[in-house]
Design a protein around this motif. Structure first.
Motif, short mmCIF file in Angstrom:
data_model
loop_
_atom_site.label_atom_id
_atom_site.label_comp_id
_atom_site.label_asym_id
_atom_site.label_seq_id
_atom_site.Cartn_x
_atom_site.Cartn_y
_atom_site.Cartn_z
N UNK A 90 0.83 -1.22 0.00
CA UNK A 90 0.00 0.00 0.00
C UNK A 90 0.86 1.26 0.00
N UNK A 138 1.07 2.76 -3.26
CA UNK A 138 -0.21 3.39 -3.61
C UNK A 138 -0.30 4.77 -2.96
N UNK A 187 -0.50 8.40 -4.71
CA UNK A 187 -1.56 9.37 -4.40
C UNK A 187 -0.96 10.69 -3.94
N UNK A 242 0.29 12.50 -6.90
CA UNK A 242 -0.84 12.99 -7.69
C UNK A 242 -1.44 14.25 -7.05
N UNK A 243 -1.53 14.23 -5.72
CA UNK A 243 -2.19 15.35 -5.03
C UNK A 243 -1.31 16.58 -4.92
N UNK A 264 -2.81 18.87 -7.10
CA UNK A 264 -4.12 19.36 -6.67
C UNK A 264 -3.90 20.61 -5.80
N UNK A 311 -13.53 13.22 -0.07
CA UNK A 311 -12.78 12.05 -0.54
C UNK A 311 -12.52 11.08 0.62
N UNK A 366 -13.61 7.17 0.83
CA UNK A 366 -12.65 6.09 1.08
C UNK A 366 -13.06 5.28 2.32
N UNK A 399 -6.35 5.71 6.31
CA UNK A 399 -6.43 7.14 6.00
C UNK A 399 -5.24 7.86 6.63
N UNK A 435 -2.16 7.14 4.59
CA UNK A 435 -2.20 7.82 3.29
C UNK A 435 -1.84 9.30 3.43
#
Lengths: 441, 238
Positions: free
Chosen positions: A1, A4, A8, A11-12, A15, A345, A349, A359, A362
């Motif tokens: 994980x 992953x 993320x 990717x953020x 954002x 979000x 999740x 969470x 992450x």
């Protein structure tokens, strides 16, 4: 994980770019300010010879007169010529060397270079092994050269290039003051222990200047080279003392720095006993009137007692880390805003099966990713500020240098700082009630 | 599949106690398509949240697929949600910065499946809702109906036994709503139990069973003739 979460996190970054940019800049500025000052502090307080700093010692003997002229509890920082010779000739100690700064006139054989005063030290042959001095050509002179006071010299790489150009310097002769000396070796320019602990007392600052040449101690004495730096005399010369250089050698004046390498740090008490015994013997000859007050410092102890790192420098570092703390508090606020905007979000999740700890992981990883970017930006700013510092003075030119360790520390500090800053926002993210978020979207 | 006995949910503030559910009894059997209706504030969504383990209840019993869920910790509840329940929301609740593939991937990630198995399931569930060719698209590039189909694909990807839908057609026009409903019926026909909260009598009429909630209490309307009659002409319209 973890992969992953990292994906993320990356990717953020894209954002809410303004918020992310603010976090990165805030972190970068805090990291750069603290790491720049820490780099300088670390260079100042670093171990100049870590492999053996606990085995190299400098002795201080208290030969001051018993006339109440000095109440300083510390004994003098250097030795008399007589004591330096005696300690060199004594059995205890693996390697031993006197150190005296000299500035002989160098007359190059090249016609395009005019004679000039060189900066150097006179030492014993042991010095090079004691201090792990790296040679690029040749090597140190021999103990026989020491004993005979032969005319030999070791040059620093840049000085050899200045004097002989591209020609091979080893074996060539160089005119020093009144004699010709043969070059036996060339020391690498890379040898720049910071600080210059072996010649800390008097002379140039401990973070500046390099030795252009090294000559045997006995040769310097035989040629009556003047010590550069302090010569402290506690008493007037005896009425029957010889004049001139010979008088200086026989006086109670201190002007020689002395270093001894012991086989292990645990031999220090035995060497102290030896020093006490030596002073007791000398006292019988009418010297050392004060109670025995010998000191033996290893390298770190010597740097500490000479207060190499000033209070100002430490204060600046504390302030810089205080500034980093302020930046972190700002980062906490910015991360809170960033994470709160993603409550929806988080709710999704959670509904889809993410436990709170997933969470937490992450968002903590995401904080770490922001920290890495902030750290990279901070590293760039740190390089820039160190470059700026190096332009300010020769001293900073030596101190304000980033090494691999500091580079790693900078990144670790940035990531740890961002993780710390991310804990509260991440914890808040975990508290999101999915039912509320899902309905309110 | 889902059994609640004497279940109650009380929201407490400093001065007020609000009974969202009281003495709530319901038994949903495996394979049923249950429409939950009721006026606003009657407790429909609270019931659905408790059924989906998104909220805890105050007292009573709740068994999901034979398992008593009272006292389960966050990890166990999350695992149950992930493995047994699929959610469909009125506002789709897709993650806007993930493409369709990665949106559907979300619940599978928390199940610890291999990459290959996840890919297989994602492609199959997107194909089931007719969006296999758009898996690289982002939610904002789709119509509302398509977004809801993605949400259904996401709910189906994990192979849930129970599908909870909260006003799944509430944000859709009638044509899209019908298409989504047909999809739900198809899913139900394959054995998945569906609990759907709706205000729309037409949609409710197409369920096997209607459950009406008033003031936090349930009244089963399975044989209610009015709703059946009202639904009849609507289903005939293309």
């Amino acid at each position: 994980m973890l992969a992953y979460y990292l994906a993320l996190g990356l990717r953020h970054l894209r954002q809410s770019p303004i918020l992310t940019g603010l976090i990165v800049v805030t972190l970068a500025v805090g990291v750069a300010a603290s790491m720049s000052t820490l780099t300088v502090l670390r260079a100042m307080s670093g171990d100049p010879i870590p492999e053996k700093s606990d085995r190299l010692f400098t002795p201080n003997l208290d030969n001051r007169p018993d006339d109440g002229s000095s109440r300083d509890p510390r004994p003098p920082e250097m030795l008399t010529y007589r004591d330096a010779v005696a300690l060199k000739n004594a059995k205890p100690g693996l390697r031993k060397s006197s150190v005296m700064r000299i500035s002989p006139v160098i007359a190059p054989s090249r016609t395009d270079v005019k004679p000039f005063f060189g900066d150097g030290i006179s030492v014993h042959a042991d010095f090079f092994k004691m201090m792990d001095v790296p040679f690029v050509q040749g090597g140190p002179w021999s103990e026989a050269d020491d004993a005979r006071g032969n005319h030999v010299v070791v040059l620093r790489e840049s000085m050899a290039e200045k004097l002989f150009g591209d020609a091979e310097p080893v074996g060539k002769t160089l005119h020093l003051d009144t004699y010709d000396a043969t070059v036996t070796g060339v020391v690498s320019d890379a040898w720049e222990p910071v600080p210059r602990f072996y010649r800390l007392v008097s002379g140039p600052p401990p973070f500046r200047g390099v030795e252009d040449l090294f000559i045997p101690w006995s040769t310097a004495i035989a040629n009556e080279m003047q010590p550069q730096g302090n010569v402290n005399c506690f008493t007037d010369p005896a009425p029957d003392a010889p004049p001139g250089y010979e008088g200086l050698k026989q006086s109670e004046c201190i002007w020689v720095q002395f270093w001894v390498e012991l086989a292990s740090a645990s031999d220090a008490p035995a060497y102290r006993d030896f020093l006490d015994g030596y002073v007791a013997e000398q006292r019988k000859l009418g010297r050392f009137p004060l109670p025995t007050n010998n000191k033996l410092f290893d390298v770190q102890g010597w740097l500490d007692v000479n207060k190499i790192v000033s209070k100002d420098t430490r204060l600046q570092t504390y302030l810089a880390f205080g500034f980093l703390l302020v930046c972190l508090v700002n980062c906490i606020g910015l991360l809170l805003a960033k994470f709160t905007a993603r409550s929806g979000e988080i709710g999704v999740r959670r509904a889809l099966g993410a436990p709170r700890r997933a969470i937490f992981k992450q968002y903590l990883v995401e904080s770490g990713v922001v920290g890495l970017v902030g750290g990279a930006a901070g590293l760039g700013l740190t390089f820039a500020s160190l470059w700026f510092l190096r332009k300010q003075s020769d001293e900073f030119a030596v101190l304000a240098k980033m090494d691999w360790m500091m580079l790693a520390i900078t990144l670790v500090v940035a990531v740890v700082a961002s993780l710390l800053a991310g804990i509260l926002p991440t914890w808040r993210a975990c508290q999101v009630q999915p039912a509320l978020q899902l309905k309110s979207q | 599949m889902l059994v609640m006995k004497k279940l109650s949910k009380v929201y407490r503030t400093e001065n007020i106690e609000t009974h969202a559910l009281r003495g709530f009894d319901i038994h949903v059997r495996e394979g049923e398509f249950v429409a939950v209706t009721g006026p606003s504030g009657s407790g429909k969504t609270t019931f659905l949240n408790i059924a989906g383990l998104l909220e805890d209840f105050t007292s009573g019993e709740y068994h999901l697929d034979g398992q008593d869920v009272r006292g389960l910790g966050d990890v166990a509840r999350s695992r149950l949600r992930n493995e047994k329940i699929g959610f469909i929301f009125q506002s789709f609740n897709l993650i806007p910065d993930l493409n369709l593939f990665h949106n559907v991937d979300v619940p599978l990630r928390y199940r610890g499946m291999s990459r290959g198995e996840r890919r297989e399931r994602i492609e199959a569930s997107l194909a089931q809702v007719g969006l296999a060719s758009r898996m690289k698209h982002y939610p904002a590039e789709l119509s509302g109906g398509q977004q809801q189909r993605v949400a259904i694909a996401r709910a189906l990807a994990g192979g849930p036994r129970l599908l909870l839908a909260d006003e799944p057609t509430g944000n859709l026009d009638s044509q899209m709503a019908r298409s989504v409903l047909e999809l739900l019926e198809e899913i139900n026909s394959r054995g998945t139990t569906i609990l759907m909260v709706t205000h729309d009598p037409e949609l409710a009429a197409r369920a096997n069973r209607n459950v009406h909630i008033i003031d936090g209490q349930v009244s089963d309307l399975v044989h209610e003739p009015v709703l059946r009659a009202a639904a009849a002409p609507a289903t005939a319209t293309p």
